[in-house]
Design an enzyme around this catalytic site. Structure first.
Site, PDB file in Angstrom:
ATOM      1  CB  ALA A  66      -0.921   0.176   1.102  1.00  0.00           C
ATOM      2  N   GLY A 111       0.432  -5.257   0.732  1.00  0.00           N
ATOM      3  CA  GLY A 111      -0.630  -4.969  -0.074  1.00  0.00           C
ATOM      4  C   GLY A 111      -0.386  -5.718  -1.549  1.00  0.00           C
ATOM      5  CD  GLU A 114      -2.546  -7.160   2.511  1.00  0.00           C
ATOM      6  OE1 GLU A 114      -2.167  -6.275   2.213  1.00  0.00           O
ATOM      7  OE2 GLU A 114      -3.614  -7.384   3.443  1.00  0.00           O
ATOM      8  CD  GLU A 134       1.610  -5.298   5.364  1.00  0.00           C
ATOM      9  OE1 GLU A 134       2.343  -6.402   5.916  1.00  0.00           O
ATOM     10  OE2 GLU A 134       0.929  -5.537   4.254  1.00  0.00           O
TER      11      GLU A 134
END
Ligand code: CAA
Length: 256
Positions: A66, A111, A114, A134
């Site tokens: 992200a 992300g 993911e 993260e």
């Protein structure tokens, strides 16, 4: 003007390719990306020509996570909304009635890992790297990584990645089942195309139903999941399945 800010999209012979196109930020996922995806996923759903979707990244990353520069200014409620938006987009991807293949060309972190996990099959270049970093930022995954990772590779392997933030090689990702096939970097797209062509030569309805029953079944108990399988099995008779069986017995190619 380009329709999309963060992605490139093209379709050839039923095979769609979505390329994340912000190499200068290692394709980090921001709100513009989710906006692009919301539009694109509706387009794909309505486009009966598209039989399979491939997702890859431009440059040295698939996706490096992200977008930290966008997230850093968020408060609690903005961050929760961003997480819900990302989860919803990835769930829509998982629910597409065509298969989705991640062609992981480089970093698939946070992300990015993911996103790869929301695809149905992951093929990786030997240069790819996977991880959920993260926790090093004092965060947790927000796009369903804590949920999809244990389902894909088991709780022990998942927590080992989630708690350490370790980056693992493509080889290691293959060994633990996060990746289904490894290729040399220059062969990645050829291999992914070959796989896509193989899948789209099969019964289209069966392909779509296998995807949905497998995903839905993981969230049901065994009895209900197998009931769903039987119902969908039955629906292929007098239909594509009967044609496939007849073609086998008549020693000809099926006409789907
Ligand atoms: N967000 C925003 N920008 C990013 C980014 C990210 N996740 N990852 C890389 N970039 C930017 C860098 O800031 C840099 O920009 P500038 O050139 O303007 O400085 C550019 O992309 C190139 O990156 P690097 O110079 O760092 O490239 P490198 O080859 O030295 O390192 C890397 C590559 C190891 C992937 C490193 O960039 C990195 O560690 N990135 C962050 C990975 C990360 O922590 N991801 C998790 C994000 S949180 C998340 O994803 C939460 C969630 O689930 C919702």
């Amino acid at each position: 003007m380009d329709k999309f800010k963060t992605i490139k999209y093209e379709v050839r012979n039923g095979i769609a390719i979505l390329t994340l196109n912000r190499p200068e930020a290692l394709n980090a996922l921001n709100n513009d990306f989710f906006q692009d995806m919301e539009v694109l996923l509706s387009d794909i759903r309505n486009d009966k020509e598209v039989r399979i979707l491939i997702i890859t990244g431009k440059g040295k990353a698939f996706v490096a996570g992200a977008d930290i520069s966008e997230m850093v200014g968020m408060d609690k409620s903005m961050a929760e909304k961003f997480s819900r938006r990302g989860q919803a987009v990835f769930l829509r991807l998982e629910k597409l009635d065509i298969p989705v293949i991640a062609a992981v060309n480089g970093y698939a972190l946070g992300g990015g890992c993911e996103l790869a996990m929301a695809c149905d099959i992951r093929i990786a270049s030997s240069k790819a790297k996977f991880g959920q970093p993260e926790v090093s930022l004092g965060l947790i995954p927000g796009f369903a990584g804590t949920q999809r990772l244990p389902r894909l590779i088991g709780i022990g392997n998942a927590l080992n990645l989630l708690l350490t933030a370790d980056q693992i090689s493509a080889d290691e990702a293959f060994r633990i089942g996060l990746v289904q096939k490894l290729t040399e970097p220059e062969q990645l797209m050829d291999e992914v195309y070959k796989l896509a062509e193989k899948i789209i030569s099969k019964g289209p309805r069966a392909v779509s139903v296998i995807k949905s029953v497998s995903h839905i079944g993981l969230r049901l108990d065994f009895a209900n999941a197998t009931k769903l399988e039987s119902r969908e099995f039955g629906l292929l008779f007098g239909n594509e399945g009967t044609e496939g069986m007849k073609a086998f017995l008549e020693k000809r190619k099926p006409e789907w």
